[in-house]
Design a protein around this motif. Structure first.
Motif, mmCIF file in Angstrom:
data_model
loop_
_atom_site.group_PDB
_atom_site.id
_atom_site.type_symbol
_atom_site.label_atom_id
_atom_site.label_comp_id
_atom_site.label_asym_id
_atom_site.label_seq_id
_atom_site.Cartn_x
_atom_site.Cartn_y
_atom_site.Cartn_z
ATOM 1 N N LYS A 9 -19.388 -18.460 17.572
ATOM 2 C CA LYS A 9 -18.796 -18.979 18.804
ATOM 3 C C LYS A 9 -17.862 -20.132 18.502
ATOM 4 O O LYS A 9 -16.793 -20.251 19.110
ATOM 5 C CB LYS A 9 -19.895 -19.418 19.771
ATOM 6 N N GLU A 10 -18.273 -20.989 17.559
ATOM 7 C CA GLU A 10 -17.399 -22.070 17.093
ATOM 8 C C GLU A 10 -17.875 -22.538 15.723
ATOM 9 O O GLU A 10 -19.041 -22.383 15.363
ATOM 10 C CB GLU A 10 -17.376 -23.234 18.080
ATOM 11 N N GLY A 11 -16.959 -23.083 14.962
ATOM 12 C CA GLY A 11 -17.306 -23.567 13.637
ATOM 13 C C GLY A 11 -16.852 -22.629 12.532
ATOM 14 O O GLY A 11 -15.964 -21.782 12.731
ATOM 15 N N LYS A 12 -17.500 -22.736 11.379
ATOM 16 C CA LYS A 12 -17.093 -21.971 10.198
ATOM 17 C C LYS A 12 -18.324 -21.475 9.467
ATOM 18 O O LYS A 12 -19.241 -22.248 9.176
ATOM 19 C CB LYS A 12 -16.246 -22.856 9.274
ATOM 20 N N VAL A 13 -18.337 -20.179 9.170
ATOM 21 C CA VAL A 13 -19.441 -19.565 8.439
ATOM 22 C C VAL A 13 -18.875 -18.834 7.222
ATOM 23 O O VAL A 13 -18.020 -17.963 7.350
ATOM 24 C CB VAL A 13 -20.237 -18.586 9.320
ATOM 25 N N TYR A 14 -19.344 -19.218 6.029
ATOM 26 C CA TYR A 14 -18.955 -18.555 4.788
ATOM 27 C C TYR A 14 -19.914 -17.400 4.507
ATOM 28 O O TYR A 14 -21.081 -17.439 4.905
ATOM 29 C CB TYR A 14 -19.000 -19.541 3.624
ATOM 30 N N PHE A 15 -19.425 -16.383 3.810
ATOM 31 C CA PHE A 15 -20.290 -15.258 3.455
ATOM 32 C C PHE A 15 -20.047 -14.831 2.015
ATOM 33 O O PHE A 15 -18.966 -15.012 1.454
ATOM 34 C CB PHE A 15 -20.070 -14.074 4.405
ATOM 35 N N ALA A 16 -21.101 -14.271 1.414
ATOM 36 C CA ALA A 16 -21.021 -13.634 0.101
ATOM 37 C C ALA A 16 -21.669 -12.261 0.253
ATOM 38 O O ALA A 16 -22.851 -12.162 0.580
ATOM 39 C CB ALA A 16 -21.737 -14.466 -0.953
ATOM 40 N N LEU A 17 -20.887 -11.222 0.044
ATOM 41 C CA LEU A 17 -21.294 -9.853 0.351
ATOM 42 C C LEU A 17 -21.280 -9.016 -0.920
ATOM 43 O O LEU A 17 -20.251 -8.903 -1.592
ATOM 44 C CB LEU A 17 -20.334 -9.267 1.392
ATOM 45 N N SER A 18 -22.437 -8.426 -1.266
ATOM 46 C CA SER A 18 -22.527 -7.663 -2.514
ATOM 47 C C SER A 18 -22.362 -6.164 -2.314
ATOM 48 O O SER A 18 -22.032 -5.439 -3.255
ATOM 49 C CB SER A 18 -23.866 -7.944 -3.202
ATOM 50 N N SER A 19 -22.605 -5.677 -1.097
ATOM 51 C CA SER A 19 -22.413 -4.260 -0.789
ATOM 52 C C SER A 19 -22.346 -4.096 0.722
ATOM 53 O O SER A 19 -22.546 -5.057 1.469
ATOM 54 C CB SER A 19 -23.545 -3.402 -1.380
ATOM 55 N N LEU A 20 -22.077 -2.880 1.179
ATOM 56 C CA LEU A 20 -21.924 -2.623 2.607
ATOM 57 C C LEU A 20 -22.798 -1.427 3.003
ATOM 58 O O LEU A 20 -22.308 -0.339 3.284
ATOM 59 C CB LEU A 20 -20.451 -2.351 2.930
ATOM 60 N N PRO A 21 -24.127 -1.625 3.037
ATOM 61 C CA PRO A 21 -25.031 -0.510 3.321
ATOM 62 C C PRO A 21 -25.064 -0.092 4.787
ATOM 63 O O PRO A 21 -25.569 0.973 5.117
ATOM 64 C CB PRO A 21 -26.396 -1.058 2.882
ATOM 65 N N GLN A 22 -24.550 -0.933 5.679
ATOM 66 C CA GLN A 22 -24.539 -0.629 7.101
ATOM 67 C C GLN A 22 -23.275 -1.211 7.719
ATOM 68 O O GLN A 22 -22.545 -1.970 7.086
ATOM 69 C CB GLN A 22 -25.777 -1.231 7.777
ATOM 70 N N SER A 23 -23.008 -0.814 8.958
ATOM 71 C CA SER A 23 -21.829 -1.326 9.644
ATOM 72 C C SER A 23 -21.913 -2.839 9.777
ATOM 73 O O SER A 23 -22.973 -3.397 10.055
ATOM 74 C CB SER A 23 -21.731 -0.684 11.034
ATOM 75 N N LEU A 24 -20.787 -3.536 9.552
ATOM 76 C CA LEU A 24 -20.738 -4.999 9.625
ATOM 77 C C LEU A 24 -19.601 -5.422 10.546
ATOM 78 O O LEU A 24 -18.465 -4.961 10.397
ATOM 79 C CB LEU A 24 -20.539 -5.591 8.232
ATOM 80 N N MET A 25 -19.911 -6.298 11.501
ATOM 81 C CA MET A 25 -18.906 -6.816 12.419
ATOM 82 C C MET A 25 -18.937 -8.337 12.420
ATOM 83 O O MET A 25 -20.005 -8.935 12.436
ATOM 84 C CB MET A 25 -19.137 -6.289 13.837
ATOM 85 N N PHE A 26 -17.745 -8.947 12.413
ATOM 86 C CA PHE A 26 -17.587 -10.376 12.616
ATOM 87 C C PHE A 26 -17.045 -10.556 14.028
ATOM 88 O O PHE A 26 -15.908 -10.168 14.322
ATOM 89 C CB PHE A 26 -16.627 -10.978 11.597
ATOM 90 N N LYS A 27 -17.855 -11.132 14.912
ATOM 91 C CA LYS A 27 -17.467 -11.269 16.320
ATOM 92 C C LYS A 27 -17.184 -12.724 16.647
ATOM 93 O O LYS A 27 -17.820 -13.642 16.107
ATOM 94 C CB LYS A 27 -18.590 -10.745 17.223
ATOM 95 N N THR A 28 -16.214 -12.945 17.528
ATOM 96 C CA THR A 28 -15.882 -14.259 18.060
ATOM 97 C C THR A 28 -15.761 -14.109 19.579
ATOM 98 O O THR A 28 -15.817 -12.994 20.093
ATOM 99 C CB THR A 28 -14.558 -14.790 17.476
ATOM 100 N N PRO A 29 -15.616 -15.198 20.324
ATOM 101 C CA PRO A 29 -15.513 -15.061 21.782
ATOM 102 C C PRO A 29 -14.350 -14.182 22.241
ATOM 103 O O PRO A 29 -14.412 -13.620 23.336
ATOM 104 C CB PRO A 29 -15.335 -16.514 22.249
ATOM 105 N N ASN A 30 -13.293 -14.047 21.432
ATOM 106 C CA ASN A 30 -12.094 -13.357 21.908
ATOM 107 C C ASN A 30 -11.634 -12.172 21.073
ATOM 108 O O ASN A 30 -10.649 -11.533 21.428
ATOM 109 C CB ASN A 30 -10.933 -14.363 22.013
ATOM 110 N N THR A 31 -12.337 -11.877 19.986
ATOM 111 C CA THR A 31 -11.928 -10.722 19.189
ATOM 112 C C THR A 31 -13.067 -10.289 18.284
ATOM 113 O O THR A 31 -14.058 -10.997 18.110
ATOM 114 C CB THR A 31 -10.673 -11.038 18.346
ATOM 115 N N VAL A 32 -12.941 -9.080 17.733
ATOM 116 C CA VAL A 32 -13.944 -8.516 16.832
ATOM 117 C C VAL A 32 -13.243 -7.955 15.604
ATOM 118 O O VAL A 32 -12.230 -7.263 15.720
ATOM 119 C CB VAL A 32 -14.752 -7.389 17.517
ATOM 120 N N PHE A 33 -13.771 -8.263 14.422
ATOM 121 C CA PHE A 33 -13.315 -7.649 13.177
ATOM 122 C C PHE A 33 -14.434 -6.724 12.685
ATOM 123 O O PHE A 33 -15.542 -7.183 12.397
ATOM 124 C CB PHE A 33 -13.036 -8.702 12.096
#
Length: 232
Positions: free
Chosen positions: A103-127
């Motif tokens: 919703k606000e701020g900053k979140v870092y990620f470290a991703l080693s694989s993609l075993p399931q669907s992954l979404m990055f959501k914000t109040p106004n858009t979705v990746f």
């Protein structure tokens, strides 16, 4: 180890994890093995109301809005997160889909694989992450990046470790290491929908990443205690 991207010093993500026992409450009744690790304090919110807080490692409360005082780390299967001080976020994790809502701020990620669907959501858009391409090296480690939400802009950046293909309002975009997608908040929330979509064509772009990943301290400092103190 420090990695340099376009002259900027990038600090490699480090988090130390310990297995602690936690006395369960109704808030944590149906949790996975995911863990959250505050450096100071994490507060759970329901709307604007505080429903609990904890100061040491505990099971991750899913589908609950969380805010950090000090940085906090989250350990999940194939995914590690560091939410920076003051960030407001939530995580949903099921067998098919994993969602990180910032919703606000900053979140870092470290991703080693993609075993399931992954979404990055914000109040106004979705990746929506469609593909992760790790760097072809035995020593490359996971893909590292961040999601940032401020009153002015939304960013999704890749720091190192490979590339990420994401679905956006303008179609699929490949983000290589050292680059970001930047969306201006004013054009996401202002004006008619058709006009806003037109403006986004000029605002969605790849640009230089210039942010370091914070290092969490030794979270095993109080292993003798029975998990995280929780105050409902």
């Amino acid at each position: 180890m420090r990695i340099s991207i376009k002259g900027k010093s990038i600090i490699t993500l480090v988090a130390l994890f310990a297995i602690l026992t936690f006395a369960g409450t109704s808030v944590f009744s149906a949790l996975s093995t995911s863990r959250i690790m505050p450096t100071q304090k994490v507060t759970m919110l329901q709307g604007d109301k505080k429903i609990g807080e904890f100061t040491k490692e505990a099971p991750l409360p899913e589908d609950t809005m969380l805010t950090c005082q000090g940085d906090c780390g989250i350990k999940m299967e194939n995914l590690y997160l560091v939410a920076t001080d003051g960030s407001l976020f939530s995580i949903t994790d099921d067998s098919d889909t994993r969602e990180l809502y910032v919703k606000e701020g900053k979140v870092y990620f470290a991703l080693s694989s993609l075993p399931q669907s992954l979404m990055f959501k914000t109040p106004n858009t979705v990746f929506t992450v469609k593909e992760v391409m790790l760097k072809a090296s035995t020593n490359s480690g996971p893909l590292k990046g961040y999601v940032s939400v401020t009153s002015k802009a939304i960013e999704l950046g890749i720091i190192e470790g490979g590339s990420m293909l994401v679905s956006t309002i303008e179609g699929d975009k490949m983000i290589p290491a050292g680059n970001r997608i930047l969306l201006a908040q004013a054009d996401l929330i202002g004006g008619a929908a058709s006009e806003g979509d037109k403006k986004l064509g000029a605002l969605l772009f790849l640009g230089g990443v210039g942010a370091g990943i914070p290092i969490l301290g030794d979270l095993r400092e109080d292993d003798s205690n029975d998990g995280s103190p929780h105050t409902p």
